[in-house]
Design a protein around this motif. Structure first.
Motif, mmCIF file in Angstrom:
data_model
loop_
_atom_site.group_PDB
_atom_site.id
_atom_site.type_symbol
_atom_site.label_atom_id
_atom_site.label_comp_id
_atom_site.label_asym_id
_atom_site.label_seq_id
_atom_site.Cartn_x
_atom_site.Cartn_y
_atom_site.Cartn_z
ATOM 1 N N VAL A 190 22.303 22.196 37.264
ATOM 2 C CA VAL A 190 23.605 22.030 36.919
ATOM 3 C C VAL A 190 24.384 22.997 38.236
ATOM 4 C CG1 VAL A 190 25.754 22.682 35.597
ATOM 5 C CG2 VAL A 190 23.807 21.859 34.457
ATOM 6 N N GLU A 191 24.089 23.975 38.455
ATOM 7 C CA GLU A 191 24.843 24.718 39.596
ATOM 8 C C GLU A 191 24.507 23.737 40.924
ATOM 9 O OE1 GLU A 191 23.412 28.843 39.608
ATOM 10 O OE2 GLU A 191 24.426 29.102 37.535
ATOM 11 N N ALA A 192 23.346 23.437 41.196
ATOM 12 C CA ALA A 192 23.161 22.562 42.559
ATOM 13 C C ALA A 192 23.927 21.532 42.578
ATOM 14 C CB ALA A 192 21.506 22.136 42.508
ATOM 15 N N GLY A 193 24.135 20.844 41.398
ATOM 16 C CA GLY A 193 25.069 19.574 41.698
ATOM 17 C C GLY A 193 26.585 19.826 41.676
ATOM 18 N N LEU A 194 26.986 21.042 40.849
ATOM 19 C CA LEU A 194 28.246 21.219 40.643
ATOM 20 C C LEU A 194 29.039 21.839 42.074
ATOM 21 C CD1 LEU A 194 28.946 22.507 37.279
ATOM 22 C CD2 LEU A 194 29.832 20.468 38.533
ATOM 23 N N PHE A 195 28.004 22.882 42.738
ATOM 24 C CA PHE A 195 28.457 23.442 43.864
ATOM 25 C C PHE A 195 27.886 23.027 45.305
ATOM 26 C CE2 PHE A 195 29.342 26.308 40.210
ATOM 27 C CZ PHE A 195 30.484 26.666 40.254
ATOM 28 N N LYS A 196 27.570 21.795 45.327
ATOM 29 C CA LYS A 196 26.919 21.145 46.454
ATOM 30 C C LYS A 196 27.746 21.274 47.745
ATOM 31 C CE LYS A 196 28.055 16.448 45.367
ATOM 32 N NZ LYS A 196 27.383 14.894 45.078
ATOM 33 N N GLU A 197 29.121 21.207 47.478
ATOM 34 C CA GLU A 197 29.926 21.419 48.689
ATOM 35 C C GLU A 197 30.027 22.693 49.286
ATOM 36 O OE1 GLU A 197 32.105 18.785 45.413
ATOM 37 O OE2 GLU A 197 31.186 20.929 45.625
ATOM 38 N N LEU A 198 29.550 23.842 48.871
ATOM 39 C CA LEU A 198 29.511 24.934 49.321
ATOM 40 C C LEU A 198 28.445 25.095 50.554
ATOM 41 C CD1 LEU A 198 29.265 27.585 46.318
ATOM 42 C CD2 LEU A 198 31.196 26.367 47.556
ATOM 43 N N ALA A 199 27.277 24.474 50.555
ATOM 44 C CA ALA A 199 26.286 24.440 51.681
ATOM 45 C C ALA A 199 27.128 23.965 53.042
ATOM 46 C CB ALA A 199 25.309 23.545 51.295
ATOM 47 N N GLY A 200 27.823 22.778 53.137
ATOM 48 C CA GLY A 200 28.355 22.105 53.960
ATOM 49 C C GLY A 200 29.924 22.479 54.307
ATOM 50 N N LYS A 201 30.278 23.513 53.523
ATOM 51 C CA LYS A 201 31.592 24.000 53.613
ATOM 52 C C LYS A 201 32.912 22.781 53.620
ATOM 53 C CE LYS A 201 30.129 28.164 54.634
ATOM 54 N NZ LYS A 201 29.198 28.558 53.516
ATOM 55 N N ASP A 242 39.501 25.185 54.420
ATOM 56 C CA ASP A 242 40.547 24.275 53.491
ATOM 57 C C ASP A 242 41.072 25.374 52.541
ATOM 58 O OD1 ASP A 242 41.378 21.957 52.253
ATOM 59 O OD2 ASP A 242 40.161 22.448 50.621
ATOM 60 N N PRO A 243 42.514 25.415 52.843
ATOM 61 C CA PRO A 243 43.123 26.395 51.896
ATOM 62 C C PRO A 243 42.876 26.368 50.504
ATOM 63 C CG PRO A 243 44.483 25.553 53.602
ATOM 64 C CD PRO A 243 43.379 24.679 53.501
ATOM 65 N N MET A 244 43.106 25.134 49.701
ATOM 66 C CA MET A 244 42.907 24.949 48.224
ATOM 67 C C MET A 244 41.498 25.331 47.945
ATOM 68 S SD MET A 244 44.970 24.531 45.927
ATOM 69 C CE MET A 244 44.332 25.519 44.704
ATOM 70 N N SER A 245 40.319 24.893 48.653
ATOM 71 C CA SER A 245 39.131 25.305 48.391
ATOM 72 C C SER A 245 38.864 26.855 48.312
ATOM 73 C CB SER A 245 38.129 24.415 49.119
ATOM 74 O OG SER A 245 38.411 23.219 49.286
ATOM 75 N N LYS A 246 39.394 27.367 49.568
ATOM 76 C CA LYS A 246 39.069 28.677 49.472
ATOM 77 C C LYS A 246 39.826 29.577 48.341
ATOM 78 C CE LYS A 246 39.962 32.389 52.811
ATOM 79 N NZ LYS A 246 39.169 32.578 54.275
ATOM 80 N N TYR A 247 41.038 29.161 47.878
ATOM 81 C CA TYR A 247 41.870 29.757 46.756
ATOM 82 C C TYR A 247 41.085 29.670 45.729
ATOM 83 C CZ TYR A 247 45.763 29.780 50.230
ATOM 84 O OH TYR A 247 46.585 29.794 51.380
ATOM 85 N N HIS A 248 40.432 28.389 45.411
ATOM 86 C CA HIS A 248 39.825 27.827 44.310
ATOM 87 C C HIS A 248 38.501 29.030 44.148
ATOM 88 C CE1 HIS A 248 37.019 25.939 41.529
ATOM 89 N NE2 HIS A 248 36.480 25.577 42.455
ATOM 90 N N LEU A 249 37.840 28.994 45.341
ATOM 91 C CA LEU A 249 36.455 29.953 45.238
ATOM 92 C C LEU A 249 36.793 31.326 44.953
ATOM 93 C CD1 LEU A 249 34.530 28.262 48.194
ATOM 94 C CD2 LEU A 249 34.153 28.010 45.750
ATOM 95 N N GLN A 250 38.144 31.799 45.630
ATOM 96 C CA GLN A 250 38.572 33.297 45.364
ATOM 97 C C GLN A 250 39.102 33.500 43.836
ATOM 98 O OE1 GLN A 250 41.384 33.365 48.308
ATOM 99 N NE2 GLN A 250 40.094 34.351 49.807
ATOM 100 N N ASP A 251 39.612 32.449 43.164
ATOM 101 C CA ASP A 251 39.721 32.462 41.736
ATOM 102 C C ASP A 251 38.610 32.357 41.130
ATOM 103 O OD1 ASP A 251 41.377 32.105 39.459
ATOM 104 O OD2 ASP A 251 40.619 30.073 39.265
ATOM 105 N N LEU A 252 37.362 31.799 41.397
ATOM 106 C CA LEU A 252 36.272 31.596 40.615
ATOM 107 C C LEU A 252 35.505 33.222 40.611
ATOM 108 C CD1 LEU A 252 34.603 28.253 41.221
ATOM 109 C CD2 LEU A 252 35.904 28.997 39.409
ATOM 110 N N VAL A 253 35.673 33.626 41.898
ATOM 111 C CA VAL A 253 35.045 34.994 42.044
ATOM 112 C C VAL A 253 35.806 36.095 41.239
ATOM 113 C CG1 VAL A 253 34.679 37.014 43.679
ATOM 114 C CG2 VAL A 253 34.032 34.696 44.426
#
Length: 142
Positions: free
Chosen positions: A40-51, A121-132
Motif C-alpha cells: 500500500v505504501e509503495a503505491g500511495l507514496f510513489k511520487e516521493l522517489a521522483g520528487k 512544489d510548495p503544496m507537496s512540501k507542506y503536505h509532507l511536513q503535515d504528515l510528518v
C-alpha cells in the motif's frame, strides 16, 4: 469511496486477521500484514522517489492512510478485543499489530522528512511536513 476501501484495507482488525492466519498456517503460505502495508505504501507514496508534485486526490489518500495507521495504534478496543477474544483469546495491545503499525509509522516518518526537504512544489512540501507532524504527534503521545 477510495478512503473507505483504504480504511478497511489497513484496519486493525484486518491486520490482526492476517497475523492470525500467518501464525496458524505459516509465513510461507500466507500474505503477511507487513507485506500488505509495504504494498500500500509503495503505491500511495510513489511520487516521493521522483520528487513529483503530489495531486490533491493523492494527498487526500496519503492523509487517509497515515490517519488510518494512527488510528490502528489505539483502535476501538471493544470491537477489536472482542474479535481477538473469540479468535485468539488475547488483547489487541498484546498482539503484534501495534508494533507493526508503529514500525511502519516510524519508517514512513523518516522517508517523509527526507522527501519534504528536497521538494520544490510548495503544496507537496507542506503536505509532507503535515504528515510528518501527524506521525510525530501520534508517536509521541502513545
Amino acid at each position: 469511496l477510495q478512503k473507505g476501501v483504504l480504511g478497511s484495507l489497513i484496519s486493525a482488525s484486518r491486520l490482526q486477521r492476517l497475523n492470525f492466519c500467518s501464525a496458524r498456517f505459516g509465513h510461507a503460505t500466507t500474505y503477511q500484514a507487513d507485506d500488505l502495508l509495504n504494498s500500500v505504501e509503495a503505491g500511495l507514496f510513489k511520487e516521493l522517489a521522483g520528487k513529483q508534485a503530489i495531486s490533491f486526490s493523492r494527498r487526500a489518500l496519503q492523509k487517509a492512510y497515515v490517519d488510518g495507521l494512527i488510528l490502528d495504534l489505539s483502535p476501538d478496543k471493544s470491537a477489536v478485543n472482542d474479535q481477538l477474544q473469540s479468535i485468539l483469546g488475547g488483547e489487541y495491545a498484546e498482539s503484534d499489530v501495534p508494533s507493526l503499525v508503529r514500525g511502519h509509522l516510524m519508517a514512513l516518518k523518516t522517508e517523509l522528512e527526507s522527501a519534504a526537504g528536497s521538494y520544490t512544489d510548495p503544496m507537496s512540501k507542506y503536505h509532507l511536513q503535515d504528515l510528518v507532524y501527524r506521525v510525530s504527534k501520534a508517536l509521541d503521545s502513545k
